[in-house]
Design a protein around this motif. Sequence first.
Motif, PDB file in Angstrom:
ATOM      1  N   ARG A   1      21.509  36.040  61.814  1.00 35.19           N
ATOM      2  CA  ARG A   1      21.357  37.168  62.341  1.00 35.19           C
ATOM      3  C   ARG A   1      22.819  37.560  63.019  1.00 35.19           C
ATOM      4  O   ARG A   1      23.195  38.718  63.009  1.00 35.19           O
ATOM      5  CB  ARG A   1      20.423  36.871  63.451  1.00 35.19           C
ATOM      6  N   ILE A   2      23.655  36.795  63.634  1.00 38.51           N
ATOM      7  CA  ILE A   2      24.709  37.226  64.191  1.00 38.51           C
ATOM      8  C   ILE A   2      25.742  37.359  63.291  1.00 38.51           C
ATOM      9  O   ILE A   2      26.678  38.416  63.420  1.00 38.51           O
ATOM     10  CB  ILE A   2      25.191  35.973  65.102  1.00 38.51           C
ATOM     11  N   SER A   3      25.818  36.847  61.985  1.00 39.16           N
ATOM     12  CA  SER A   3      26.709  37.239  61.048  1.00 39.16           C
ATOM     13  C   SER A   3      26.493  38.613  60.562  1.00 39.16           C
ATOM     14  O   SER A   3      27.805  39.376  60.448  1.00 39.16           O
ATOM     15  CB  SER A   3      26.494  36.095  59.931  1.00 39.16           C
TER      16      SER A   3
ATOM     17  N   ARG B   1      29.401  41.662  60.973  1.00 38.77           N
ATOM     18  CA  ARG B   1      29.869  42.594  59.862  1.00 38.77           C
ATOM     19  C   ARG B   1      29.653  44.046  60.323  1.00 38.77           C
ATOM     20  O   ARG B   1      30.576  44.745  60.108  1.00 38.77           O
ATOM     21  CB  ARG B   1      28.805  42.362  58.565  1.00 38.77           C
ATOM     22  N   GLU B   2      28.363  44.427  60.871  1.00 37.08           N
ATOM     23  CA  GLU B   2      28.208  45.709  61.396  1.00 37.08           C
ATOM     24  C   GLU B   2      29.166  46.116  62.381  1.00 37.08           C
ATOM     25  O   GLU B   2      29.861  47.413  62.306  1.00 37.08           O
ATOM     26  CB  GLU B   2      26.941  45.791  62.019  1.00 37.08           C
ATOM     27  N   SER B   3      29.473  45.176  63.250  1.00 39.39           N
ATOM     28  CA  SER B   3      30.401  45.592  64.213  1.00 39.39           C
ATOM     29  C   SER B   3      31.882  45.686  63.625  1.00 39.39           C
ATOM     30  O   SER B   3      32.876  46.687  64.140  1.00 39.39           O
ATOM     31  CB  SER B   3      30.647  44.354  65.389  1.00 39.39           C
TER      32      SER B   3
ATOM     33  N   PRO C   1      32.806  36.407  58.593  1.00 37.46           N
ATOM     34  CA  PRO C   1      31.687  36.321  59.942  1.00 37.46           C
ATOM     35  C   PRO C   1      30.772  35.425  59.740  1.00 37.46           C
ATOM     36  O   PRO C   1      30.263  35.005  60.736  1.00 37.46           O
ATOM     37  CB  PRO C   1      30.936  37.732  59.190  1.00 37.46           C
ATOM     38  N   ASP C   2      30.613  34.699  58.549  1.00 38.56           N
ATOM     39  CA  ASP C   2      29.603  33.510  58.528  1.00 38.56           C
ATOM     40  C   ASP C   2      30.268  32.467  59.641  1.00 38.56           C
ATOM     41  O   ASP C   2      29.340  31.838  60.242  1.00 38.56           O
ATOM     42  CB  ASP C   2      29.453  33.028  57.410  1.00 38.56           C
TER      43      ASP C   2
ATOM     44  N   ASP D   1      33.794  49.310  64.181  1.00 40.63           N
ATOM     45  CA  ASP D   1      35.101  49.193  64.989  1.00 40.63           C
ATOM     46  C   ASP D   1      36.302  49.317  63.954  1.00 40.63           C
ATOM     47  O   ASP D   1      37.686  49.438  64.525  1.00 40.63           O
ATOM     48  CB  ASP D   1      35.060  48.036  65.910  1.00 40.63           C
ATOM     49  N   ARG D   2      36.056  49.265  62.627  1.00 42.73           N
ATOM     50  CA  ARG D   2      37.190  49.218  61.817  1.00 42.73           C
ATOM     51  C   ARG D   2      38.083  48.047  61.980  1.00 42.73           C
ATOM     52  O   ARG D   2      39.387  48.109  62.098  1.00 42.73           O
ATOM     53  CB  ARG D   2      37.812  50.417  61.680  1.00 42.73           C
TER      54      ARG D   2
END
Length: 217
Positions: free
Chosen positions: A150-152, A156-158, A169-170, A162-163
């Motif tokens: 969920r946090i990974s 990724r979305e962030s 991310p994992d 935010d570029r």
Amino acid sequence: MTRKPIKTKSATRPRGRPRPEDVGAIESKYLEVALKEFLQYGYGDAAMARIAQAAGGSKTTLYSRYPSKEDLFRAIIFDQIARASPEAALRSGAAPLGLQQGLKSFANHMLEHSLQADQIAVNKLMYSESYRFPELGVASAEKTNRGILRISAFIRESASRDRVPCANPDAVAKAFIFMIRGWYIHHLLTDTTVTDKERKQWVDQAVNTLVLSREDW
């Protein structure tokens, strides 16, 4: 001339497959009763027959839903996660929160939920009996892995929004989840009371420290 009696529709529902809301109520009852059984007798001594009887059902019905005690215990764990609504902690209305704010919101939300009396009792049960019943450790690991995934995804979305690139991310998600879990286990095993203020202060410090290294993610 005698009149034939007028037939009225029976108020009882015809037999057949239960309605979805009935199925949900039945499963909720089983999980509620099973949780009490596990907490009272422990995982090893909990009895499926006793759970079925206390829930007002049969062992056949119980086993048709949960083929083993392990399946039933896992269902309790993930029902508790669903009730906590962890996804909601990462959003404000329909919009996702910013990275730092989202991580703080998630950490505070899940820790507050985990510090409730019933959650503490379940987690103590898992830690105390996992050496005898490895399936409890498996359930705990699965719970942790769901949080990591969920946090990974949120990281990724962030990163995309935010570029700011994130190569792994994992790994960052694992560090975040294990950081939260380590703090929780410490207070769980030492049986210390934590105020909301203390929890929020720790979360702020921990997340701020983690995000400081964002360029190296």
